[in-house]
Design an enzyme around this catalytic site. Structure first.
Site, mmCIF file in Angstrom:
data_model
loop_
_atom_site.group_PDB
_atom_site.id
_atom_site.type_symbol
_atom_site.label_atom_id
_atom_site.label_comp_id
_atom_site.label_asym_id
_atom_site.label_seq_id
_atom_site.Cartn_x
_atom_site.Cartn_y
_atom_site.Cartn_z
ATOM 1 N N LYS A 151 0.841 -1.211 0.000
ATOM 2 C CA LYS A 151 0.000 0.000 0.000
ATOM 3 C C LYS A 151 0.868 1.251 0.000
ATOM 4 O O LYS A 151 0.616 2.206 -0.731
ATOM 5 C CB LYS A 151 -0.921 0.022 1.225
ATOM 6 C CG LYS A 151 -1.988 -1.044 1.220
ATOM 7 C CD LYS A 151 -2.938 -0.902 2.392
ATOM 8 C CE LYS A 151 -2.292 -1.123 3.732
ATOM 9 N NZ LYS A 151 -1.754 -2.476 3.945
ATOM 10 N N CYS B 96 -12.697 1.379 16.611
ATOM 11 C CA CYS B 96 -11.387 0.866 16.224
ATOM 12 C C CYS B 96 -10.478 0.598 17.425
ATOM 13 O O CYS B 96 -10.005 -0.507 17.593
ATOM 14 C CB CYS B 96 -10.794 1.889 15.269
ATOM 15 S SG CYS B 96 -9.146 1.571 14.709
ATOM 16 N N MET B 97 -10.213 1.597 18.257
ATOM 17 C CA MET B 97 -9.315 1.351 19.386
ATOM 18 C C MET B 97 -9.816 1.905 20.706
ATOM 19 O O MET B 97 -9.053 2.040 21.641
ATOM 20 C CB MET B 97 -7.876 1.780 19.115
ATOM 21 C CG MET B 97 -7.573 2.988 18.347
ATOM 22 S SD MET B 97 -8.192 4.621 18.529
ATOM 23 C CE MET B 97 -8.817 5.056 19.963
ATOM 24 N N MET C 135 -7.542 -5.133 16.501
ATOM 25 C CA MET C 135 -9.009 -5.190 16.457
ATOM 26 C C MET C 135 -9.596 -6.448 17.080
ATOM 27 O O MET C 135 -10.714 -6.435 17.559
ATOM 28 C CB MET C 135 -9.492 -5.069 15.012
ATOM 29 C CG MET C 135 -9.236 -3.711 14.402
ATOM 30 S SD MET C 135 -9.874 -2.373 15.388
ATOM 31 C CE MET C 135 -8.371 -1.662 15.970
ATOM 32 N N GLY D 148 -4.879 1.040 13.983
ATOM 33 C CA GLY D 148 -5.162 0.833 12.570
ATOM 34 C C GLY D 148 -5.199 2.096 11.739
ATOM 35 O O GLY D 148 -5.254 2.028 10.518
ATOM 36 N N GLN D 149 -5.190 3.260 12.376
ATOM 37 C CA GLN D 149 -5.280 4.509 11.619
ATOM 38 C C GLN D 149 -4.062 5.383 11.913
ATOM 39 O O GLN D 149 -3.485 5.321 12.997
ATOM 40 C CB GLN D 149 -6.560 5.259 11.976
ATOM 41 C CG GLN D 149 -7.819 4.476 11.621
ATOM 42 C CD GLN D 149 -9.064 5.323 11.788
ATOM 43 O OE1 GLN D 149 -9.415 6.088 10.925
ATOM 44 N NE2 GLN D 149 -9.716 5.191 12.930
#
Lengths: 787, 174
Positions: A92, A182-183, A374, A411-412
């Site tokens: 990515k 998410c977190m 997650m 994740g972000q």
């Protein structure tokens, strides 16, 4: 199957290689012409201007060098001077630049017309419309009727502007990030134990640790560059072990020394089973616990707690945990029910594996790093599970030293930097402060120069409840930035809007998405290096980048959009900086919240010069290990750790007693399979960026359902067949994948969520963690049929 | 060393033309497989179910019925062990379809671009060397493009004479 034998072919081939290398080889004329055309401007890597930036995608925060020429990004390369990725990127990251140039970039503000079509409007009209809608709703219904929903992809500037405008201007706490999905469980986990968010360790744990215990984290796909660091440690030190605790086999499992498969949701019992063995066999660190640990116990009544999605809780879920003091003796009694036999019955994990896991945590001579993302956070008892993992480290004293830490992955790109540190949630303020604390509100009001009592003391709606309130029409105006809730929220049909419901949805994004399809007003946003920014990654590293190219069309950065609307609402005093130079002064104002708190950020000037720094940054020096003597400047002890942020626990950490509760919905005769959802290596989140990159889209063009071979055979399903997946909430047709890259055990299926044409969240359940209010995307019941 | 000399002695007998090329030119094919020069190429074949390194080894491999598998340019990943996880960066193509059009026009290096101090001087390396430590992967053998083909691949220590260009400004005393 083709199986070349390298040993047999090597000699012949080596000869051929030498022959070709020294011989004269004729190339066609057309090849030369083609080469000339493709040489384009004839630029070389060294001709480009190379700027630094963190990667736009996950929470790893890889350093990227961005090659620019003539106002365009032409290339990227891994930043060899970044301590995060040391030059490496994943697929990515290597394909980042194309993400900016999809032909359907949003270029102009567009307003939805009564017939459903979109009309291009000017920024002036757009900003006046947003300001008017917010003012109208505030006047008619009060601050509860407005909201802002952002994300962990917001830069620090975007998040700070949204926080200040929402809480200090609109006087509404209805500010939420998608990071709630998410977190949030990691946040409430760390807060419950250390009274301060975010991990104590850093990525150097990957070189310092001996045993890497992955709790439901498919790092090979989700955090590939960090997984490469672990693999490199294993290559250099063969004694390094990887333990994969999971509910399905993934590419990560291929590298694991031990694969532990548990039944969905029973990780709570497994962790308690390990704690049981540590206590029963006296394999815990008495000295560490006596010096640094207190015991706490919360509400455990399943009836009272519920799952946040059934009955009255389906409208609004407001459960609050009640802490009580506890003792080691309480822990001993509590764990009595988690002996290996019963735990094996609940989890499906063989007793020998439970013992092996206990041995890993018990062996004080080996550094243990627990990693999760997650799998643990998106869990109806996600906070509990976070607590139990950290409990393992507190009980054994394996915390706050290199190579021995509980480490939550994110994740972000700025879930930590923006959401968790700026505090863009319904109850928080910067640097671990909360709206429910009088002193905290006063400090924010003082820094912002606002009268006392401006910030409301009652938390707003958490994310799922915010959208439930929006669906009911209770929240009238909502502004969504940098996220795609019409793909990511659980139980999506709740989002169906009713005609004439009086709601107004503003969406800022860079591409059309199902969320912009639902919007009344679409605002074009600047992406990544089209604007100046700051992200904070999983290891507390704050990374700054400069604007390197102009955004396309009339696209503008999210923070600018918020500030412009605030000005039009008479709230310009919140953003008193010149329009052409506001980033540095805004950051310094935000930074003033952090100084002296143990969450001290570096100055903007220092961040501009460096490849990011790990907070707390004191006297210009970063902190690799928080709470650790010799590393953290706030720790005055000569050795060991000091949990100085936990004032409420006498500056000790809290070890929580947390029981096993079953999932909200389990398979039955009608819906016999578990459904788990997640990501794939090639796509990031809802794919709105990565799918517009040819190489990534062509690699994984659509969502699919991974089915176990035995289940597939029983249903007469072959690899590639079209199948229908049905839950109590919705159904979906998609292709089946049997023995693909992920292999769920019999009785369970897996579907990635990136595909907007195949939205798995139409099937998921909006059950959530009782404390963090983070939805559980990993467990619900479905039925599989041939389509 | 002895073995290498023995192999060199056999050279004239082994010289042969490269296999007939595909329809597309090498430059077009290269561009098709890379987002830009410097991006990891996508995998142009289906999975053979064997480890990538069994064909894409240090020297590459002619695979009967498939073609020449170019060598891997990666040697040392400096603390980042990605070598065993090829598909972390190189992906297969499952479809030719697009999600949508994209106007990205990336770096396509002029392959003759490595600057020389004077006519006979060794050219400098115009690209990053990280992850491309095996020079011979691209500069010699059947996979090497004509423009960058090295006349002396037998000299193993390339960076003894060729140095990376960094784009740093000219030296000047402070």
């Amino acid at each position: 199957m083709l199986r070349p034998d390298p040993d047999r072919l090597l000699r012949r081939d080596f000869l051929k290689w030498l022959g070709a290398g020294t011989g004269v080889v004729a190339f066609s004329c057309s090849d030369r012409q083609e080469a000339g055309r493709l040489a384009g401007s004839g630029a070389a890597e060294s001709d480009l201007h190379w700027g630094k930036a963190p990667c736009r995608y996950c929470g790893t925060g890889c350093g990227v060098e961005v090659g620019v020429r003539d106002g365009k990004v032409l290339a990227v390369r891994g930043d060899t001077s970044s301590p995060v990725n040391k030059g490496l990127l994943c697929v990515k990251g290597y394909h980042l630049p194309a993400m900016l140039y999809g032909r359907d970039r949003l270029l102009h503000p567009q307003l939805r017309q009564p017939d459903g079509s979109l009309r291009r409007i000017s920024w002036d009209e757009a900003l006046a419309t947003v300001a008017g809608k917010y003012a109208e709703a505030l006047q008619a219904h009060g601050p509860g009727a407005v909201g802002v929903y952002g994300s962990g992809q917001w830069t620090v500037f975007d998040g700070y502007a949204a926080l200040k405008w929402c809480k200090g201007g609109l006087r509404s706490n209805n500010l939420e990030p998608n990071a709630r999905l998410c977190m949030a469980s990691a946040v409430s986990g760390f807060l419950a134990q250390f009274q301060s968010d975010e991990p104590m360790g850093c990525y150097e744990d990957f070189e310092a640790g001996d045993d890497f215990v992955l709790w439901g984290a498919n790092m090979a796909e989700m955090h590939p560059v960090l997984f490469s660091r672990i693999l490199e440690s294993k290559r250099r030190r063969p004694s390094v072990r990887i333990v994969d605790i999971a509910t399905r086999r993934t590419p990560t499992s291929e590298y694991a020394d031990m694969y532990v498969e548990f039944r969905p949701g029973t990780d709570l019992a497994l962790a308690n089973g390990i704690l049981h063995l540590l206590v029963r066999e006296n394999r815990w660190s008495k000295a560490f616990v006596a010096e640094n640990v207190v015991f706490r116990r919360g509400s455990e009544d399943l009836q009272q707690i519920g799952y946040g999605c059934f009955g009255e809780q389906a409208e609004r879920y407001t459960f609050e945990d009640q802490a009580q003091e506890a003792s080691f003796e309480d822990l001993e009694r509590f764990l009595a029910g988690y002996a290996p036999g019963p735990v094996s019955d609940i989890t499906g994990v063989p007793e020998a594996q439970i013992r092996a896991l206990a041995e890993i945590y018990a062996d004080y001579g080996r550094g243990t790093v627990s990693l999760w993302c997650m799998g643990v956070n998106q869990h109806v008892r996600g906070t509990w599970m976070n607590n139990l993992i950290t409990d393992l480290h507190l009980l054994t004293g394996k915390i706050g030293r290199p190579g021995a830490n509980p480490f939550s992955l994110t994740g972000q790109p700025s879930a930590c930097g923006t959401v968790r540190e700026v505090g863009t949630t319904c109850n928080r303020l910067p640097a671990d402060m909360v709206v429910t604390n009088d002193e905290h509100r006063r400090k924010a009001e003082q820094i912002w120069g606002l009268p006392e009592g401006t910030i409301p003391a009652v938390p707003g709606h958490h994310a799922v409840d915010l959208f439930r309130a929006f669906a009911r029409g209770e929240v009238k105006v909502l502004w969504v930035q940098t996220t795609n809730p019409w793909v990511t929220l659980p139980n999506l049909q709740r989002m169906q809007r009713r005609p004439g419901d009086g709601r107004f949805l503003v969406v800022s994004d860079i591409y059309p998405t199902p969320t912009t399809d639902a919007a009344d007003l679409i605002l074009p946003a600047a992406a990544w290096v089209e604007r100046e920014g700051v992200f904070g990654n999983s290891e507390r590293r704050t990374q700054q980048w400069n604007k390197l190219v102009e955004p396309p069309g009339e696209a503008r950065e999210d923070a600018w959009q918020i500030m412009q609307v605030a000005r039009r609402m008479g709230m310009g005093h919140l953003f008193p900086w010149p329009e052409e130079d506001w980033h540095a002064p805004m950051f310094e104002e935000y930074r003033s919240f952090t100084l002296g708190t143990g969450k001290d950020l570096a100055s903007y000037a220092q961040l501009q010069r460096t490849r990011g720094l790990l907070w707390p940054v004191v006297d210009g020096k970063e902190t690799r290990y928080r709470y650790a003597a010799g590393f953290d400047p706030y720790v005055k002890k000569a050795r060991g750790v000091h949990f100085y942020k936990a004032k409420g626990y006498g500056e000790k950490a809290a070890l929580w007693l947390r029981p096993y509760h079953p999932p909200a919905e389990s398979p039955d005769a009608e819906y016999p399979l578990w459904l788990c959802t997640g990501r794939v290596l090639e796509h990031w989140h809802t794919g709105s960026m990565t799918r517009r990159v040819r190489q990534l889209h062509q690699a994984v063009p659509e969502a699919y359902v991974e089915v176990n071979a035995a289940d597939a055979a029983a249903l007469g399903i072959k690899d590639g067949d079209r199948v229908r997946l049905v839950s109590r909430r919705g159904s979906l047709e998609l292709g089946a994948r049997v023995d693909g890259r992920g292999q769920p055990p019999p009785g369970s299926v897996f579907v990635p969520f990136f595909d907007e044409h195949c939205r798995i969240n139409a099937l998921t359940l909006d059950a959530m963690c009782n404390i963090s209010k983070e939805p559980d995307y990993k467990k619900c019941a479905v039925r599989l049929e041939r389509a | 060393m002895k073995r290498a000399l023995w192999l060199l002695a056999l050279l004239p007998a082994c010289r042969e033309a490269p296999p007939p090329g595909p329809q597309k030119t090498a430059a077009a094919q290269r561009a098709e497989r890379r987002l830009f020069d410097g991006a990891p190429p996508v995998i142009p074949h289906q999975s053979f179910g064997v480890a990538c390194i069994s064909c894409h080894n240090e020297r590459g491999l002619e695979v009967a019925g498939v073609g020449f598998a170019p060598p891997s340019p990666h040697a040392d990943t400096r603390g980042m062990s990605a070598i065993s996880r090829c598909t972390q960066c190189h992906v297969f193509r499952a479809t030719e379809a697009l999600f949508g059009a994209n106007d990205f026009d990336g770096l396509r290096q002029d392959l003759r671009r490595g600057a020389r101090l004077y006519g006979g001087a060794p050219p400098v390396i115009p690209h990053q060397v990280f992850m491309r430590e095996n020079c011979r992967a691209c500069h010699s053998g059947p996979a090497a493009r004509e423009e960058v083909r090295c006349s002396h691949p037998e000299r193993a220590r390339c960076v003894q004479c060729h140095v990376p260009a960094t784009g740093a400004p000219d030296f000047a005393r402070e």
